[in-house]
Motif scaffolding. Structure first.
Motif, mmCIF file in Angstrom:
data_model
loop_
_atom_site.group_PDB
_atom_site.id
_atom_site.type_symbol
_atom_site.label_atom_id
_atom_site.label_comp_id
_atom_site.label_asym_id
_atom_site.label_seq_id
_atom_site.Cartn_x
_atom_site.Cartn_y
_atom_site.Cartn_z
ATOM 1 N N HIS A 253 0.865 -1.189 0.000
ATOM 2 C CA HIS A 253 0.000 0.000 0.000
ATOM 3 C C HIS A 253 0.894 1.230 0.000
ATOM 4 O O HIS A 253 1.703 1.421 0.915
ATOM 5 N N ASP A 254 0.737 2.075 -1.029
ATOM 6 C CA ASP A 254 1.593 3.257 -1.124
ATOM 7 C C ASP A 254 0.900 4.543 -0.712
ATOM 8 O O ASP A 254 1.526 5.611 -0.684
ATOM 9 N N GLY A 255 -0.418 4.486 -0.373
ATOM 10 C CA GLY A 255 -1.124 5.681 0.074
ATOM 11 C C GLY A 255 -1.342 6.713 -1.009
ATOM 12 O O GLY A 255 -1.686 7.868 -0.722
ATOM 13 N N ARG A 256 -1.167 6.324 -2.252
ATOM 14 C CA ARG A 256 -1.310 7.279 -3.358
ATOM 15 C C ARG A 256 -2.788 7.497 -3.665
ATOM 16 O O ARG A 256 -3.539 6.543 -3.847
ATOM 17 N N PRO A 257 -3.233 8.746 -3.741
ATOM 18 C CA PRO A 257 -4.649 9.017 -4.049
ATOM 19 C C PRO A 257 -5.017 8.508 -5.441
ATOM 20 O O PRO A 257 -4.196 8.512 -6.361
ATOM 21 N N GLU A 258 -6.264 8.078 -5.575
ATOM 22 C CA GLU A 258 -6.781 7.627 -6.873
ATOM 23 C C GLU A 258 -8.152 8.237 -7.076
ATOM 24 O O GLU A 258 -9.050 8.061 -6.236
ATOM 25 N N LEU A 259 -8.312 8.971 -8.160
ATOM 26 C CA LEU A 259 -9.590 9.606 -8.458
ATOM 27 C C LEU A 259 -10.467 8.625 -9.229
ATOM 28 O O LEU A 259 -10.130 8.201 -10.332
ATOM 29 N N LEU A 260 -11.595 8.262 -8.640
ATOM 30 C CA LEU A 260 -12.538 7.341 -9.268
ATOM 31 C C LEU A 260 -13.811 8.087 -9.613
ATOM 32 O O LEU A 260 -14.313 8.889 -8.817
ATOM 33 N N LEU A 261 -14.338 7.818 -10.784
ATOM 34 C CA LEU A 261 -15.589 8.420 -11.213
ATOM 35 C C LEU A 261 -16.673 7.356 -11.241
ATOM 36 O O LEU A 261 -16.400 6.190 -11.557
ATOM 37 N N ASP A 262 -17.891 7.744 -10.909
ATOM 38 C CA ASP A 262 -18.995 6.813 -11.054
ATOM 39 C C ASP A 262 -19.119 6.432 -12.528
ATOM 40 O O ASP A 262 -19.031 7.292 -13.408
ATOM 41 N N PRO A 263 -19.323 5.158 -12.834
ATOM 42 C CA PRO A 263 -19.478 4.770 -14.244
ATOM 43 C C PRO A 263 -20.745 5.364 -14.834
ATOM 44 O O PRO A 263 -21.712 5.663 -14.122
ATOM 45 N N ASP A 264 -20.732 5.549 -16.141
ATOM 46 C CA ASP A 264 -21.929 6.040 -16.818
ATOM 47 C C ASP A 264 -23.064 5.038 -16.652
ATOM 48 O O ASP A 264 -22.838 3.814 -16.624
ATOM 49 N N PRO A 265 -24.286 5.523 -16.546
ATOM 50 C CA PRO A 265 -25.415 4.587 -16.412
ATOM 51 C C PRO A 265 -25.564 3.736 -17.656
ATOM 52 O O PRO A 265 -25.314 4.187 -18.777
ATOM 53 N N VAL A 266 -25.956 2.497 -17.463
ATOM 54 C CA VAL A 266 -26.157 1.600 -18.591
ATOM 55 C C VAL A 266 -27.587 1.767 -19.109
ATOM 56 O O VAL A 266 -28.531 1.842 -18.319
ATOM 57 N N PRO A 267 -27.777 1.868 -20.405
ATOM 58 C CA PRO A 267 -29.133 2.063 -20.927
ATOM 59 C C PRO A 267 -29.941 0.777 -20.851
ATOM 60 O O PRO A 267 -29.400 -0.325 -20.756
ATOM 61 N N SER A 268 -31.229 0.929 -20.917
ATOM 62 C CA SER A 268 -32.116 -0.224 -20.984
ATOM 63 C C SER A 268 -31.807 -1.047 -22.218
ATOM 64 O O SER A 268 -31.441 -0.515 -23.265
ATOM 65 N N ALA A 269 -31.932 -2.367 -22.082
ATOM 66 C CA ALA A 269 -31.649 -3.268 -23.205
ATOM 67 C C ALA A 269 -32.917 -3.768 -23.888
ATOM 68 O O ALA A 269 -32.846 -4.608 -24.787
ATOM 69 N N TRP A 270 -34.068 -3.278 -23.480
ATOM 70 C CA TRP A 270 -35.322 -3.791 -24.036
ATOM 71 C C TRP A 270 -35.403 -3.591 -25.551
ATOM 72 O O TRP A 270 -35.074 -2.534 -26.072
ATOM 73 N N THR A 271 -35.856 -4.648 -26.226
ATOM 74 C CA THR A 271 -36.253 -4.563 -27.631
ATOM 75 C C THR A 271 -37.732 -4.937 -27.702
ATOM 76 O O THR A 271 -38.310 -5.435 -26.731
ATOM 77 N N MET A 272 -38.333 -4.731 -28.868
ATOM 78 C CA MET A 272 -39.740 -5.106 -29.009
ATOM 79 C C MET A 272 -39.911 -6.614 -28.801
ATOM 80 O O MET A 272 -40.836 -7.066 -28.115
ATOM 81 N N ALA A 273 -39.016 -7.411 -29.393
ATOM 82 C CA ALA A 273 -39.107 -8.860 -29.215
ATOM 83 C C ALA A 273 -38.936 -9.229 -27.746
ATOM 84 O O ALA A 273 -39.613 -10.121 -27.232
#
Length: 295
Positions: A253-273
């Motif tokens: 463990h080096d104590g180095r800061p790491e900037l993390l971003l929330d991942p982009d939201p995943v879109p709905s996968a619904w199709t008509m079928a």
């Protein structure tokens, strides 16, 4: 050692008491958020999916250079009637770090590995439990299991919450399985059925292929990977002992800061079928008709 913080969320089905007891063997446990984290601090979190307060804590402690131990349900559980939980440093479901050991832990579980089966009639698509409305890409997108179209001429069988057939029977009929990140993929591998996944990562992902090209699986050597991953999941009793935490905190463990971003939201996968399949699920005559018409 720095301060230890526990943020486990709702404790139903999670080893909250065991976790607090095990963490206390390393030092004083704090249950509230500090004004700010320090590089020597340690946070123990249940999976910090997008949009949860745990996600905020995870990003805060990593930005301060502190360490985060992430818990989730086991990648293979139960074993011999005992429930297991994943514990890894700075990740979960295939992304966290953990110190591996020898093969004795895996061997003690006596999990029978079936030979790879290179025949099978169907492609088994497996729905997994929804993770709420946070639309985290590590959770299955809404409608994915009903809508996804594997690249195959084989019949596609979709296992959803309405499916009554036993999983083992469906696995025994399958040429390959396709999941988002479900642990059914691990059960598939153990039964000798190749597995595919579509999520960003998955436990034991080196034994699978990612994507929809399900007619072209791989057949790697499984046991070395299972031996390594055996050191990433633990029982209630083992967690109480503090051993998993001591092992994880032995990593550099080096104590180095790491900037993390929330991942982009995943879109709905619904199709008509997919919506048609969902509408007739559990209604056998209509479901059979839909299977013939749209697959």
């Amino acid at each position: 050692m720095g301060r230890i913080f526990v943020f486990w969320g709702v404790s139903i089905g999670k080893p909250g008491a065991a976790l607090a007891e095990g963490a206390a063997r390393l030092g004083t446990v704090h249950m509230s958020t500090p004004a700010r984290f320090e590089p020597d601090d340690i946070a123990i979190l249940w999976a910090p999916f997008r949009g949860t307060f745990r996600s905020d804590i995870y990003r805060q402690i990593r930005a301060a250079g502190g360490r985060a131990i992430i818990g989730e349900n086991g990648w293979l559980s139960p074993i011999q009637g005992r429930k297991y939980f994943q514990l890894a440093l700075h990740g979960w479901n295939g992304t966290g770090d953990f110190p591996a050991g020898d093969g004795s832990r895996w061997e003690s579980w006596n999990v029978p590995l079936r030979d790879w089966r290179r025949e099978g009639e169907t492609i088994l698509v497996v729905e997994q439990r929804p993770k709420g409305i946070n639309l985290d890409p590590r959770a299955m997108p809404p409608g994915w299991a009903q809508s996804v179209m594997p690249k195959t001429a084989r019949p596609v069988v979709r296992r959803t919450r309405f499916t009554e057939a036993p999983l083992d029977r469906q696995l025994d009929e399958a040429f390959a399985t396709l999941t988002w990140t479900s642990t059914v993929a691990i059960k598939s591998l153990i039964r000798g059925v190749p597995a595919f996944y579509c999520g960003p990562h998955i436990n034991c992902g080196e034994l699978m292929r990612r994507g929809l090209d399900v007619d072209n699986p791989i057949y790697p050597e499984r046991e070395p990977v299972f031996q390594r991953y055996a050191w990433m999941q633990w029982t209630d009793e083992e967690i109480r002992s503090g051993e998993p935490f001591a092992r994880l905190l032995s990593l550099p463990h080096d104590g180095r800061p790491e900037l993390l971003l929330d991942p982009d939201p995943v879109p709905s996968a619904w199709t008509m079928a997919g919506r048609v399949r969902a509408a007739v699920a559990g209604r056998k005559p209509l479901a059979r008709l839909a299977q013939r018409l749209i697959g």
